[in-house]
Write an enzyme that holds these catalytic residues in place. Structure first.
Site, short mmCIF file in Angstrom:
data_model
loop_
_atom_site.label_atom_id
_atom_site.label_comp_id
_atom_site.label_asym_id
_atom_site.label_seq_id
_atom_site.Cartn_x
_atom_site.Cartn_y
_atom_site.Cartn_z
N ASP B 334 -27.01 -12.79 -5.04
CA ASP B 334 -26.82 -13.69 -6.18
C ASP B 334 -26.17 -15.00 -5.75
OD1 ASP B 334 -24.55 -12.17 -5.50
OD2 ASP B 334 -23.58 -12.78 -7.37
N GLU B 335 -26.32 -15.98 -6.58
CA GLU B 335 -25.58 -17.24 -6.50
C GLU B 335 -25.52 -17.85 -5.10
OE1 GLU B 335 -22.34 -17.18 -9.99
OE2 GLU B 335 -21.77 -15.96 -8.26
N VAL B 336 -26.66 -18.10 -4.52
CA VAL B 336 -26.65 -18.73 -3.21
C VAL B 336 -26.63 -20.25 -3.40
CG1 VAL B 336 -27.82 -18.92 -1.00
CG2 VAL B 336 -27.99 -16.82 -2.34
#
Lengths: 585, 538
Positions: B334-336
């Site tokens: 997630d959330e790269v």
């Protein structure tokens, strides 16, 4: 000079070959919370050795050995300053350091009294080589100074304790710095109250506002009217405060320089009173017949005032504080309106249809009752809002609204010449995601237009923890360190503490100190939280244990390097893994 | 097959002990009334409680294996559960008058609970898995995992009157969970959580029939997992290398403690983002960020262009797959944040070579793809956060997609299941977000299958998880913040879809929370009221 021998209590000197290695990183005097009014310190520092550390009374001091408040405080702060030592571990010293003495002098021997509204809490603290001088007018000021001193001490590698050369002059900005706990919506065990008092002392709060009864339950066990708790408490045996409990709370608070201000809120918020005292509450009517439900206290019956006079007489003999909180908030008029007898009374008194006049009539009677008992009344702001004819020495307690509205209220109340207490911005039971302590920190209690004289009428502020959603399970983490933000606002100089970002790292450190102070009891599911000072000890200790060889297999270095590593890499705040668990793996 | 419950026993007389511990005073808002289901939580699929009541006495009551049960005294898992539930029901058995020397039982006593595991394999020594059958029918049940569930249910049926006498009504229960995956996520990276806190939380999960502990064990802030293969990860990346780590023994203990309670432990090692702490102990793992033409000294996500990265991941996940017995590993994803990748000239070059253009999500997919292949080779299944699906990474058909982004999570559920993937839902259950009042109701009212899709699609929703992220949570406040708010999620995931009466839920949950308190768990209150036994751990 009489020496109180805290430092001489002979702790067994175990031949432990272990040493504590840790480094707190840069120690800063700004670690004191709330920030003192004036503080200067130098990098020059002095080692403290628990075996050669003494609290003494100065020769000129009005209080000497035998002063209960200070004797007890010396013991308490000795343990707080040297947690490893007093926890019975003891440790080996290479050499006996030069002794260090904290000499305490107070101007008045008020050891056996209670802290009161005009008790001075001012103190000066001067730390130099081998000696610290703590001077205060009263023992209460000395307690504040001891707290500050304990926060100045820090620990470094090899377990040594240090204190830097420091000069402090300190006094509170506001005289009244309170915390309200609500023991009616949920019952709080006495232990939870005592723990809160401890934490209050760490943040220099000085008033415990005990909102002891309310609609949901009446846990106060009255000597005169035992039925009130027998029928009105959640449980007549387990969910009450006996006279002994109350005395214990008061004396525990006194030892920490904290006043206990009881609140018996009426005429509203009294549903639980009605269970044990018939005819006290107003019968509500639906149409022309009683509906079976009850409203606020019945203000038209002489028996009501007779009851209240007796109750408050008892309260004033049980609670030594010169203030009594009489409540007076949120009175719902619909029941009064429904009752034909109340309406007839209104007519007779010429109140017309204005029920605020009836409420004012009631409050005036109650305030006069307490005045006759030589007590100052505090009432919630509603009483002022409805009716301005109240005795001049009454204190108004502001609880409503956003800044604009409470500032207006501050202005109006002080303009009318009443003293006032601010709680509105510190309803800490309201929670939200994130760092809401910042909101509590940035409150400006004197930010209203008014003369200097008016501002002087603001006697302080209060953090309120109402109990709808709070009981012993969540009280402590919900209250701390959020309440500490308000503590600094009420104690410290506003200009010096206006930067909330600067406060953040200090508060973070202070929270870690709180974790140390709360020696959380390790019960079945309790959470063992220990300060690093003992922690490392355990790490080294368990090193010889079989369990630790497990850790070695996992690639840990040998003992020496373990301890050395600790010396270099220790964050300020550590929560220990349960060492029992790790011993027993 | 767990057959539980033959709580037969002789009795003819029945005194319907009837009581209601809560005071009749009630504050304006929530009105407490005894539920006809007492304090059962989560509510079983089918319950019939009769008026017939049996007494339970600590002196005479026993939990025993039924004769036909496939599990016997050698099943230590069951035996320790018997003991645990006996203690829950009778407390530290305050001496009951007369019971000391008198172990004979009254005819109206219930003296025995027979536990019948009906499947040929009792699974006593196994681990609960995603396919374990937790259902439990009156006189005919499946698999042992449910066994705990039924014991928990049984203990919840026991009630206490004001004299401390225990009783139970004749009851028929037929129960099974609505969803297989009922999880709690704890985050031990943002704050370290002492083992004891984790264990006590597992205990509480069992009381709520939650069966997955999603251990978000590492993240940006710290790397407390002590890896045998790469010990420097925690040595350098933990908050403290000795006190703030989970040793292999710690991890083992958590897994075993969970197993004994029928709880799976699903570890999450989130990459390529959320990995700052990994970089401290593993050189060259993270992407060096550039400012202009020079490295800025800071680091971004895992470096996806180096072979060494994949060698490391292969070794690392081989270890993880042996340490954690569960069939699934959560791989995060997630959330790269792409800014660092964008700044790095080597990455830019690689993008060109691979014809990714300016689309860095393709690079992310490239990384994830390789990672998934690595993990697949360890014979583990995997869960990933929804972004991995959103970015079009090719996933194995048995991948579980974890939906967490709020707002239009129904749309996402619809898309994920339309693509044929199984999914779990967390978006409405971020319990780290707190607010004033009874927010448990909000969690309770969620309907996980409330999205557009066919019946086939709905079947792909295997459950959900309550997430307690750690920014503002550590050992000081974890338990009261999580419970009983997570209990609301527990019932939503266990009980039948039509169990939605919020008032009845309030009544049962009030008692359920007091039961947790009595069992030593500081679960916070729902509203003004009291428990007969308040929290003692102050």
């Amino acid at each position: 000079m009489s020496v109180v021998t805290s430092g001489r209590y002979t702790f067994p000197n175990y031949n432990l070959v272990f040493f504590i290695f840790l480094q707190l990183g840069l120690h800063s005097v700004e670690g004191v919370w709330p920030l003192p009014q004036s503080i200067t310190s130098s990098p020059e520092r002095y080692p403290l050795n628990p075996q050669a550390f003494y609290f003494t009374y100065g020769s000129q001091s009005a209080a000497q050995e035998g002063c209960s408040v200070l004797d007890e405080a010396f013991k308490r702060y000795f343990s707080l300053i040297f947690p490893d030592y007093s926890s019975g571990y003891g440790f080996l010293r290479f050499s006996v350091d030069k002794p260090f003495t904290v000499q305490v002098s107070v101007g008045r021997n008020d050891c056996d009294s209670y802290p009161d509204e005009d008790s001075s809490e001012q103190y000066t603290l001067s730390v130099s080589a081998g000696q610290a001088y703590l001077k205060a007018e009263t023992v209460w000021g000395a307690l504040r100074g001891l707290e500050t001193f304990s926060q100045l001490v820090y620990q470094e590698d090899f377990g040594s304790y240090y204190v830097n050369k420091t000069e402090i002059e300190d006094f509170p900005r506001f005289q009244f710095r309170g915390i309200l706990l609500d023991t009616s919506r949920h019952y709080l065990p006495v232990q939870a109250i005592l723990k809160t008092l401890d934490a209050m002392a760490f943040s220099k709060f000085n008033v415990f506002h005990w909102h002891i009864v309310d609609d949901p339950s009446f846990p106060y066990q009255s000597r005169t009217f035992p039925d009130l708790s027998a029928k009105g408490a959640f449980h007549p045996m387990t969910h009450i405060y006996t006279q002994l409990d109350v005395r214990r709370v008061i004396s525990y608070a006194r030892m920490r320089g904290i006043r206990v201000l009881p609140e018996f809120d009426s005429p509203g918020h009294t549903q639980s009173w009605g269970k044990g005292q018939s005819d006290l509450l107003t019968p509500c009517y639906s149409g022309s017949t009683p509906s079976g439900t009850f409203g606020p206290v019945n203000p038209i019956l002489p028996s009501t005032y007779k009851f209240m006079a007796t109750l408050f007489k008892e309260v004033s003999s049980v609670f030594p504080d010169s203030y009594i909180h009489l409540g007076g908030d949120e009175v719902n008029f619909s029941c009064w309106k429904s009752n034909p007898d109340v309406r007839a009374f209104m007519l007779k008194m010429g109140f017309g249809a204005d029920f605020t006049k009836l409420e004012a009539y009631y409050m005036e009677n109650i305030v006069n009752l307490t005045a006759a008992l030589n007590r100052t009344s505090i009432v919630w702001q509603d009483v002022f809002d409805y009716h301005e004819r109240i005795p001049k020495d009454t204190v108004l307690h502001i609880w409503k609204g956003v800044p604009a509205s409470y500032e207006a209220e501050l202005r109006a109340i002080t303009k009318a010449g009443y003293r006032v207490l601010l709680a509105a911005p510190w309803y800490i039971n309201h929670i939200s995601y994130g760092q809401d302590w910042r909101n509590y920190y940035t409150v400006q209690p004197l930010n209203f237009s008014g003369t200097e004289e008016q501002k002087k009428l603001v006697i302080g502020g209060e953090v309120c923890m109402w109990g709808e959603y709070v009981d012993a399970t969540n009280l402590t983490p919900r209250l701390w360190p959020r309440a500490s933000a308000a503590a600094e606002r009420l104690w410290s100089d506003e200009k010096q503490t206006s930067d909330v970002d600067k406060a953040f790292p200090r508060l973070k450190d202070f929270r870690c100190e709180l974790l140390r102070y709360f020696s959380f009891s390790d019960n079945a599911h309790g959470i063992p939280i220990t300060h690093h000072r003992t922690l490392f000890y355990e790490v080294c200790l368990t090193y010889t244990d079989a369990s630790v060889s497990l850790r070695l297999q996992a690639g840990y270095p040998g003992r020496a390097s373990l301890c050395r590593t600790l010396q270099t890499r220790v964050p300020r705040c550590l929560i220990i893994t349960d060492h029992v668990t790790f011993l027993s793996i | 097959m767990l057959k539980f419950v033959s709580l037969l026993l002789a009795l003819s007389c029945c005194q319907g002990l009837h009581h209601n511990n809560i005071d009749d005073y009630v504050e304006a808002e929530p009105v407490f009334q005894a539920s006809k289901y007492g304090s059962l939580w989560p509510l079983p699929q089918k319950v019939q409680i009769s008026e017939v009541s049996f007494k339970l006495s600590s002196a005479s009551f026993r939990i025993v294996d039924a004769k036909a049960s496939s599990a016997g005294p050698s099943c230590s898992l069951l035996q320790s559960a018997y003991r645990r539930y006996y203690e829950y029901m009778f407390g530290s058995a305050k001496k009951q008058w007369g019971s000391k020397n008198n172990r004979r039982s009254d005819p109206s006593d219930l003296t025995e609970l027979q536990v019948w595991i009906t499947s040929p394999d009792s699974e006593c020594d196994g681990y609960p898995s995603v396919t374990s059958d937790e259902s439990c029918e009156y006189l005919l049940f499946l698999v042992h995992v449910m066994f705990y569930r039924s014991l928990e249910t049984f203990s919840q049926l026991v009630s206490e009157d004001e004299y401390g006498a225990k009783s139970i009504n004749a009851t028929i229960i037929n129960d099974f969970p609505r969803f297989q995956h009922r999880g709690i996520l704890l985050d031990s990276s943002r704050h370290f959580l002492p083992i004891k806190v984790i264990l006590s939380n597992l205990e509480t999960m069992a009381m709520n029939k939650i069966n997955v502990f999603h251990w978000h064990i590492v993240d940006e802030q710290s790397f407390p997992y002590l890896s045998r293969t790469f010990p420097q990860l925690s040595e350098q990346g933990a908050y403290h290398p000795y006190t703030h780590v989970y040793t292999p023994a710690d991890v083992k203990m958590v897994i075993e403690f969970a197993r004994l309670r029928g709880i799976r432990v699903v570890p999450e090692f989130d990459t390529p983002g959320h990995t700052q702490s990994w970089g401290k102990g593993q050189k060259d793992l993270l992407t060096p960020c550039y400012s202009g033409s020079k490295p800025s000294g800071s680091f971004g996500p895992v470096n996806p262009i180096l072979n060494t990265t994949y060698d490391f991941m292969a070794k690392f996940f081989t270890e993880i797959s042996t340490v954690f017995p569960d069939g699934y590993i959560h791989l995060g994803g997630d959330e790269v944040d792409f800014t660092c990748w964008k700044s790095n000239p080597d990455i830019q070059k690689f993008m060109e070579q691979q014809h990714f253009g300016e689309d860095y999500s393709k690079l992310e997919s490239f990384y994830i793809q390789k990672l998934l292949d690595i993990v697949a080779s360890t014979k583990k299944g995997y869960l990933v956060w929804q972004e991995v699906f959103d970015n079009g990474v090719k996933l194995k058909p048995d991948t579980v997609v974890h939906v967490w982004i709020g707002g239009r999570s129904d749309k996402e559920m619809s898309n994920v299941t339309a693509a044929g993937y199984t999914t779990i839902l967390s978006a409405p259950w971020y319990l780290d977000y707190i607010s004033y009042g009874q927010d448990w109701q909000k969690y309770y009212k969620v309907e996980p299958l409330n999205f557009e899709g066919t019946d086939e699609q709905k079947k792909l929703v295997i459950g959900g998880e309550a997430c307690l992220w750690g920014e503002y949570v550590d050992a000081t406040n974890l338990t009261p913040r999580l419970w009983p708010r997570a209990s609301a999620v527990a019932e939503r995931l266990w009980s039948a879809k039509n169990v939605t009466d919020i008032d009845d839920a309030f009544n049962r949950l009030s008692l359920h929370r007091c039961r947790m308190v009595e069992r030593g768990i500081p679960a916070e209150p729902l509203f003004s009221s009291y428990c007969l036994h308040e929290y003692k751990g102050v």
